[in-house]
Design an enzyme around this catalytic site. Structure first.
Site, PDB file in Angstrom:
ATOM      1  N   TYR A  88       0.845  -1.206   0.000  1.00 15.06           N
ATOM      2  CA  TYR A  88       0.000   0.000   0.000  1.00 15.06           C
ATOM      3  C   TYR A  88       0.881   1.258   0.000  1.00 15.06           C
ATOM      4  O   TYR A  88       0.658   2.180  -0.788  1.00 15.06           O
ATOM      5  CB  TYR A  88      -0.917  -0.031   1.225  1.00 15.06           C
ATOM      6  CG  TYR A  88      -1.791   1.188   1.405  1.00 15.06           C
ATOM      7  CD1 TYR A  88      -2.951   1.357   0.658  1.00 15.06           C
ATOM      8  CD2 TYR A  88      -1.471   2.164   2.340  1.00 15.06           C
ATOM      9  CE1 TYR A  88      -3.763   2.472   0.835  1.00 15.06           C
ATOM     10  CE2 TYR A  88      -2.271   3.278   2.528  1.00 15.06           C
ATOM     11  CZ  TYR A  88      -3.420   3.427   1.777  1.00 15.06           C
ATOM     12  OH  TYR A  88      -4.221   4.542   1.959  1.00 15.06           O
ATOM     13  N   THR A 131     -12.933   6.624   8.313  1.00 22.63           N
ATOM     14  CA  THR A 131     -13.733   6.170   7.168  1.00 22.63           C
ATOM     15  C   THR A 131     -13.859   4.648   7.270  1.00 22.63           C
ATOM     16  O   THR A 131     -13.293   4.030   8.174  1.00 22.63           O
ATOM     17  CB  THR A 131     -13.044   6.500   5.820  1.00 22.63           C
ATOM     18  OG1 THR A 131     -11.859   5.685   5.711  1.00 22.63           O
ATOM     19  CG2 THR A 131     -12.686   7.963   5.687  1.00 22.63           C
TER      20      THR A 131
HETATM   21  P1  NAP Z   1     -13.268   4.353   1.677  1.00 16.67           P
HETATM   22  O1  NAP Z   1     -14.144   4.996   2.681  1.00 16.67           O
HETATM   23  O2  NAP Z   1     -13.060   2.878   1.717  1.00 16.67           O
HETATM   24  O3  NAP Z   1     -13.805   4.783   0.220  1.00 16.67           O
HETATM   25  C1  NAP Z   1     -13.148   4.322  -0.916  1.00 16.67           C
HETATM   26  C2  NAP Z   1     -13.850   4.851  -2.151  1.00 16.67           C
HETATM   27  O4  NAP Z   1     -13.159   4.389  -3.305  1.00 16.67           O
HETATM   28  C3  NAP Z   1     -15.284   4.353  -2.270  1.00 16.67           C
HETATM   29  O5  NAP Z   1     -16.054   5.336  -2.922  1.00 16.67           O
HETATM   30  C4  NAP Z   1     -15.139   3.113  -3.153  1.00 16.67           C
HETATM   31  O6  NAP Z   1     -16.385   2.798  -3.763  1.00 16.67           O
HETATM   32  C5  NAP Z   1     -14.078   3.633  -4.134  1.00 16.67           C
HETATM   33  N1  NAP Z   1     -13.298   2.592  -4.808  1.00 16.67           N
HETATM   34  C6  NAP Z   1     -12.552   1.607  -4.250  1.00 16.67           C
HETATM   35  N2  NAP Z   1     -11.986   0.843  -5.201  1.00 16.67           N
HETATM   36  C7  NAP Z   1     -12.376   1.364  -6.407  1.00 16.67           C
HETATM   37  C8  NAP Z   1     -12.138   1.024  -7.766  1.00 16.67           C
HETATM   38  N3  NAP Z   1     -11.367  -0.032  -8.118  1.00 16.67           N
HETATM   39  N4  NAP Z   1     -12.697   1.793  -8.726  1.00 16.67           N
HETATM   40  C9  NAP Z   1     -13.476   2.853  -8.406  1.00 16.67           C
HETATM   41  N5  NAP Z   1     -13.750   3.221  -7.140  1.00 16.67           N
HETATM   42  C10 NAP Z   1     -13.208   2.474  -6.150  1.00 16.67           C
HETATM   43  O7  NAP Z   1     -11.793   4.964   1.708  1.00 16.67           O
HETATM   44  P2  NAP Z   1     -11.260   6.389   2.206  1.00 16.67           P
HETATM   45  O8  NAP Z   1     -10.716   6.205   3.554  1.00 16.67           O
HETATM   46  O9  NAP Z   1     -12.238   7.459   1.924  1.00 16.67           O
HETATM   47  O10 NAP Z   1     -10.003   6.530   1.224  1.00 16.67           O
HETATM   48  C11 NAP Z   1      -9.985   7.431   0.124  1.00 16.67           C
HETATM   49  C12 NAP Z   1      -8.556   7.580  -0.347  1.00 16.67           C
HETATM   50  O11 NAP Z   1      -7.783   8.119   0.728  1.00 16.67           O
HETATM   51  C13 NAP Z   1      -7.884   6.244  -0.711  1.00 16.67           C
HETATM   52  O12 NAP Z   1      -7.020   6.449  -1.793  1.00 16.67           O
HETATM   53  C14 NAP Z   1      -7.076   5.907   0.526  1.00 16.67           C
HETATM   54  O13 NAP Z   1      -5.985   5.092   0.211  1.00 16.67           O
HETATM   55  C15 NAP Z   1      -6.661   7.287   0.980  1.00 16.67           C
HETATM   56  N6  NAP Z   1      -6.301   7.383   2.383  1.00 16.67           N
HETATM   57  C16 NAP Z   1      -7.196   7.087   3.362  1.00 16.67           C
HETATM   58  C17 NAP Z   1      -6.791   7.211   4.687  1.00 16.67           C
HETATM   59  C18 NAP Z   1      -7.712   6.917   5.843  1.00 16.67           C
HETATM   60  O14 NAP Z   1      -7.233   6.933   6.990  1.00 16.67           O
HETATM   61  N7  NAP Z   1      -8.986   6.676   5.637  1.00 16.67           N
HETATM   62  C19 NAP Z   1      -5.486   7.631   4.986  1.00 16.67           C
HETATM   63  C20 NAP Z   1      -4.628   7.917   3.944  1.00 16.67           C
HETATM   64  C21 NAP Z   1      -5.033   7.809   2.641  1.00 16.67           C
HETATM   65  P3  NAP Z   1     -16.689   1.296  -4.298  1.00 16.67           P
HETATM   66  O15 NAP Z   1     -16.260   0.343  -3.216  1.00 16.67           O
HETATM   67  O16 NAP Z   1     -18.155   1.283  -4.580  1.00 16.67           O
HETATM   68  O17 NAP Z   1     -15.891   1.138  -5.544  1.00 16.67           O
END
Ligand code: NAP
Length: 236
Positions: free
Chosen positions: A147, A182
């Site tokens: 990741y 999230t």
């Molecule tokens: P989340 O709540 O799990 O949401 C992920 C989103 O991405 C959902 O809308 C999901 O919808 C979509 N998605 C996943 N795989 C996909 C695919 N192959 N094609 C199209 N859409 C896809 O995650 P989040 O925490 O908001 O994370 C958002 C971004 O921030 C990610 O890149 C994550 O790595 C990054 N991030 C998150 C954190 C954290 O602490 N939460 C920290 C650092 C970075 P579907 O499942 O319907 O496709």
């Protein structure tokens, strides 16, 4: 007329919070996720925006999605890449299919959407892209080697793209969040982990979204990474 913004991963979490802030600013949104119902629910709650289903790791689906956007709304002004997955675990136990899934979604997916968006933005001589990285792409994290690699790759990609497209008045920036509340972090013990965060808590999606909107709207900022982690990177 409001700006037109495509948000990949806009149905939940950070992407959804970005959608909420941009809707408040009068933007016309395209909410994109694999699960169409999830995307439709967010798009509908924000006042009838366009919702599309797309797996970012599929070049054909990304191409179809941009054609749909063009047909319904015309050329986009903003692109936000918030689609991402994690498959945490030590490298010795990691399955190759999980490694590939993370690389294809987090890294290849962002490259594909950026390629399609840059084509459109080049024609209209302007646009802004924000890719969601992670603080672990800068610092590394045990149990997240693959990741972290995708997120580190995203930084190099975004900086290089910023150099390629600056002459066309297209800006490319990254937001690197720490622990944000999230679905992705719902299995983590905040009580344990908050000790390693300077501000002593996980962040809210809206607090990341504020940084994304700042970068979308800042005409003199490109090629940069804005860390939004409550001071986590100073402690690890
Ligand atoms: P989340 O709540 O799990 O949401 C992920 C989103 O991405 C959902 O809308 C999901 O919808 C979509 N998605 C996943 N795989 C996909 C695919 N192959 N094609 C199209 N859409 C896809 O995650 P989040 O925490 O908001 O994370 C958002 C971004 O921030 C990610 O890149 C994550 O790595 C990054 N991030 C998150 C954190 C954290 O602490 N939460 C920290 C650092 C970075 P579907 O499942 O319907 O496709």
């Amino acid at each position: 007329m409001g700006k037109i913004c495509a948000i990949f991963g806009g149905s939940r979490g950070i992407g959804k919070a970005v959608a909420e802030l941009l809707a408040e600013r009068g933007c016309r949104l395209v909410i994109i996720a694999r699960n169409l119902e999830g995307a439709q629910s967010t798009a509908c709650n924000l006042g009838g925006h366009l919702a599309l289903s797309c797996d970012v790791s599929s070049e054909q689906e990304v191409q179809n999605t941009f054609e749909e956007i063009q047909r319904h709304l015309g050329p986009i002004n903003y692109l936000v890449n918030a689609a991402g997955i994690n498959r945490d675990g030590l490298l010795l136990r990691a399955k190759t299919e999980d490694m590939i899934a993370q690389i294809h979604t987090n890294l290849l997916g962002t490259m594909l959407t950026c390629k399609a968006a840059v084509k459109i933005m080049t024609r209209q001589q302007g646009g802004a892209i924000v890719n969601i990285g992670s603080v672990v792409g800068l610092k590394g994290n045990s149990g997240q080697s693959v990741y972290s690699a995708t997120k580190a790759g995203l930084l190099g990609f975004s900086r290089s793209l910023a150099k390629e497209v600056a002459k066309k008045q297209i800006r490319v920036n990254v937001v690197a969040p720490g622990f944000i509340r999230t679905d992705m972090t719902s299995h983590l013990e905040e009580d344990q982990l908050k000790k390693s965060i300077l501000l002593g808590r996980f962040g809210e999606p809206r607090e990341v979204a504020q940084a994304v909107v700042f970068l979308l709207e800042s005409p003199y900022v490109t090629g940069t990474t804005l860390i939004v982690d409550g001071g986590l990177q100073l402690m690890i």
